[in-house]
Motif scaffolding. Structure first.
Motif, PDB file in Angstrom:
ATOM      1  N   ALA A  82      -7.957   4.451  -2.957  1.00 51.85           N
ATOM      2  CA  ALA A  82      -8.671   4.180  -1.709  1.00 51.85           C
ATOM      3  C   ALA A  82      -8.663   2.691  -1.395  1.00 51.85           C
ATOM      4  N   GLY A  83      -8.779   1.853  -2.436  1.00 50.14           N
ATOM      5  CA  GLY A  83      -8.716   0.414  -2.215  1.00 50.14           C
ATOM      6  C   GLY A  83      -7.375   0.003  -1.636  1.00 50.14           C
ATOM      7  N   LYS A  84      -6.310   0.578  -2.187  1.00 46.88           N
ATOM      8  CA  LYS A  84      -4.964   0.292  -1.683  1.00 46.88           C
ATOM      9  C   LYS A  84      -4.834   0.742  -0.232  1.00 46.88           C
ATOM     10  N   ASP A  85      -5.361   1.928   0.097  1.00 47.37           N
ATOM     11  CA  ASP A  85      -5.270   2.438   1.466  1.00 47.37           C
ATOM     12  C   ASP A  85      -5.999   1.527   2.444  1.00 47.37           C
ATOM     13  N   SER A  86      -7.144   0.995   2.021  1.00 49.45           N
ATOM     14  CA  SER A  86      -7.885   0.080   2.890  1.00 49.45           C
ATOM     15  C   SER A  86      -7.092  -1.199   3.117  1.00 49.45           C
ATOM     16  N   TRP A  87      -6.495  -1.730   2.060  1.00 49.28           N
ATOM     17  CA  TRP A  87      -5.682  -2.938   2.212  1.00 49.28           C
ATOM     18  C   TRP A  87      -4.442  -2.684   3.058  1.00 49.28           C
ATOM     19  N   LEU A  88      -3.891  -1.470   2.979  1.00 50.46           N
ATOM     20  CA  LEU A  88      -2.741  -1.149   3.820  1.00 50.46           C
ATOM     21  C   LEU A  88      -3.127  -1.149   5.298  1.00 50.46           C
ATOM     22  N   LYS A  89      -4.364  -0.734   5.598  1.00 55.13           N
ATOM     23  CA  LYS A  89      -4.836  -0.778   6.990  1.00 55.13           C
ATOM     24  C   LYS A  89      -5.022  -2.220   7.440  1.00 55.13           C
ATOM     25  N   ALA A  90      -5.509  -3.056   6.523  1.00 58.21           N
ATOM     26  CA  ALA A  90      -5.610  -4.486   6.848  1.00 58.21           C
ATOM     27  C   ALA A  90      -4.219  -5.061   7.092  1.00 58.21           C
ATOM     28  N   ASP A  91      -3.257  -4.596   6.303  1.00 53.99           N
ATOM     29  CA  ASP A  91      -1.889  -5.097   6.421  1.00 53.99           C
ATOM     30  C   ASP A  91      -1.275  -4.722   7.763  1.00 53.99           C
ATOM     31  N   GLU A  92      -1.739  -3.627   8.355  1.00 61.48           N
ATOM     32  CA  GLU A  92      -1.246  -3.250   9.686  1.00 61.48           C
ATOM     33  C   GLU A  92      -1.602  -4.321  10.706  1.00 61.48           C
ATOM     34  N   PHE A  93      -2.811  -4.902  10.584  1.00 59.30           N
ATOM     35  CA  PHE A  93      -3.212  -5.984  11.489  1.00 59.30           C
ATOM     36  C   PHE A  93      -2.301  -7.196  11.293  1.00 59.30           C
ATOM     37  N   VAL A  94      -2.022  -7.531  10.048  1.00 58.97           N
ATOM     38  CA  VAL A  94      -1.178  -8.684   9.764  1.00 58.97           C
ATOM     39  C   VAL A  94       0.238  -8.444  10.287  1.00 58.97           C
ATOM     40  N   ARG A  95       0.746  -7.224  10.121  1.00 62.90           N
ATOM     41  CA  ARG A  95       2.098  -6.924  10.597  1.00 62.90           C
ATOM     42  C   ARG A  95       2.174  -6.977  12.119  1.00 62.90           C
ATOM     43  N   GLN A  96       1.095  -6.590  12.796  1.00 70.91           N
ATOM     44  CA  GLN A  96       1.056  -6.723  14.255  1.00 70.91           C
ATOM     45  C   GLN A  96       1.160  -8.196  14.642  1.00 70.91           C
ATOM     46  N   TRP A  97       0.436  -9.039  13.908  1.00 71.49           N
ATOM     47  CA  TRP A  97       0.509 -10.483  14.157  1.00 71.49           C
ATOM     48  C   TRP A  97       1.927 -10.987  13.894  1.00 71.49           C
TER      49      TRP A  97
END
Length: 482
Positions: A82-97
């Motif tokens: 679950a921790g990894k999944d949450s960080w992957l969602k954060a990574d989506e924001f970074v990838r958009q940037w």
């Protein structure tokens, strides 16, 4: 841009900000969560985070910060997937940037009109060092769960992310200088006489290459490639790490002995990853700056970001295990990285802030010509939107250190000082390599205890020390009541 356009942007900024709560005091909001983590109440910390991010209460939508913090908390709570999944969602924001920067960096930087909106009302895409640390955390999470191919992808992404950040910041400053020139505005750091610039000018800060690359990220890559037999990739990882931490003995040893370490059939190449404390908080400080206006220079109070160290971490000198005393070597100091990032970006922040003040002053002068009420309203909007951004990933550790040795497989007892006493814990060491993450928060020690790297998850046990170390004997510990 004409006067009407300036006012529309200014008032729209305030209204949009009200909807998204731009006056949200993020650092104050996270204090309770941080305190709960320090005291071992990790489940309550997660509940507090959820409470703070209830839609419509303090925030409109869950943002990158929510996923940063939740990923950290879930990982400490033994929930690696679950921790990894949450960080992957954060990574989506970074990838958009990242996608936006690659498509057109100038649009990400913004134009003159966007300077009416302070940095705090803009979408938060993460500090530069947070973007890189996110990729590092995902790398470690993938390794701990045996997802080696995903770990390799993440390591490559870390390197590419560093290059993109470096390129973007250069373009950003060039664009700000162009905008300042078009507005006939100049800004000099010397104008900031009341700003504690000495805190950004320490030997540790100046010794860093920049504010976003960290030695641990590259050392982890070197270690991983070495223990998985990919020696041609291990050496570049160590070399990149030594460029960032040239005095680190553990990095020097990693490069010198790459390929020479050969654990026996009942031994393991063990890496202790020791995280200490919490990342510094970002504050807003207001200082007077002379700003050119129609009636000449006017001393104007402007807000700038300031970094405060509130939860410094304790780093043990060594870890004792299996009759060995392993030296602990700090590779990454996120407090120093944050200060270096702020120091490097301060000329751009000053330019952006001064441009914003000049543009707002035009709106104010024109508004007063339209009547006292309009002038007062514009002045209020100007004051309300003048705040420095205080958002940052607060549950990140302050320091990341490592210790490494070849150890016998099986159950071993580790012992080290935690800052409030001696800490002992039995851990399982197995397979050809083992990573044992340790988090020292002040009152609590979290130890990641891998069952078998590559074939299972990790079991994390949070222990709160309830008795100080008053003798050479180890203290008693108990699991905190939730």
């Amino acid at each position: 841009m004409n006067f009407r356009g300036l006012l529309l942007i200014l008032f729209a900024s305030v209204l949009a900000g009200c909807a998204g709560n731009p006056m949200r005091q993020y650092d104050s909001e996270l204090k309770e969560t941080v305190n709960l983590v320090k005291n071992g109440a990790i489940k309550q910390a997660i509940e507090q985070l959820e409470k703070n991010n209830t839609p419509g209460v303090v925030t409109k939508d869950k943002d990158i910060l929510y996923y940063f913090e939740k990923g950290e908390l879930l990982t400490l709570d033994n929930n690696y997937p679950a921790g990894k999944d949450s960080w992957l969602k954060a990574d989506e924001f970074v990838r958009q940037w990242e996608d936006s920067v690659k498509a057109d960096a100038s649009k990400v930087i913004g134009d003159i009109g966007s300077y009416l909106v302070n940095d705090k009302t803009r979408r938060y895409d993460g500090q530069d060092y947070e973007k890189v640390m996110l990729s590092t955390d995902l790398t470690l999470s993938h390794i701990m769960q045996g997802n080696y191919d995903l770990a390799r992808i993440e390591m490559k992404k870390t390197y590419e992310r560093e290059k993109l950040i470096e390129s973007f910041r250069e373009k950003e400053y060039d664009k700000l200088q162009e905008d300042a020139k078009s507005q006939n505005v100049s800004a000099d750091i010397k104008q900031m006489k009341d700003y504690p610039m000495a805190e950004l000018d320490t030997p540790e800060v100046n010794g860093l290459k920049n504010g976003f690359q960290n030695a641990f990220s590259h050392y982890l890559a070197g270690y991983f490639f070495e223990v998985t037999g990919e020696l041609s990739l291990a050496e570049p990882g160590y070399r990149n790490a030594i460029k960032l931490a040239p005095n680190s003995r553990v990095v020097q040893a990693g490069l010198k002995d790459v390929g020479r370490r050969r654990p026996g059939p009942k031994e393991s190449d063990v890496l202790f990853v020791i995280e200490s404390g919490f990342a510094p908080s970002w504050k807003s400080i207001t200082i007077p700056i002379p700003i050119p206006r129609q009636r000449g220079l006017m001393i104007t109070p402007l807000s700038f970001p300031l970094i405060k160290s509130e939860n410094p971490g304790f780093v043990p000198a060594s870890v004792s295990v299996a009759g060995k005393h392993l030296q602990v070597d700090t590779l990454t100091n996120i407090d120093a990285m944050a200060r270096r990032q702020l120091k490097d970006q301060m000329p751009g922040i000053l330019l952006r802030t001064v441009i914003r003040a000049v543009v707002k002053s035009v709106a104010q002068d024109q508004a007063y010509k339209g009547g006292l009420a309009l002038g007062v309203l514009t002045n209020v909007a100007t004051v309300v939107t003048e705040q420095a951004d205080d958002r940052s990933w607060r549950t990140l550790p302050e320091r990341i250190s490592v210790a490494r040795a070849t150890l016998p497989q099986g159950k071993q007892t580790i012992e080290f000082q935690s800052g409030s006493g001696s800490y002992r814990k039995e851990v399982d060491i197995g397979n050809r390599f083992t990573i044992i993450p340790i988090r020292i928060t002040g009152g609590t020690v979290y130890v990641g205890q891998p069952n078998a790297i590559g074939s299972g998850l990790s079991e994390v046990v949070a222990d709160t020390e309830i008795r100080k170390n008053t003798s050479k004997k180890s203290v008693h510990r108990t699991k905190p009541k939730e």
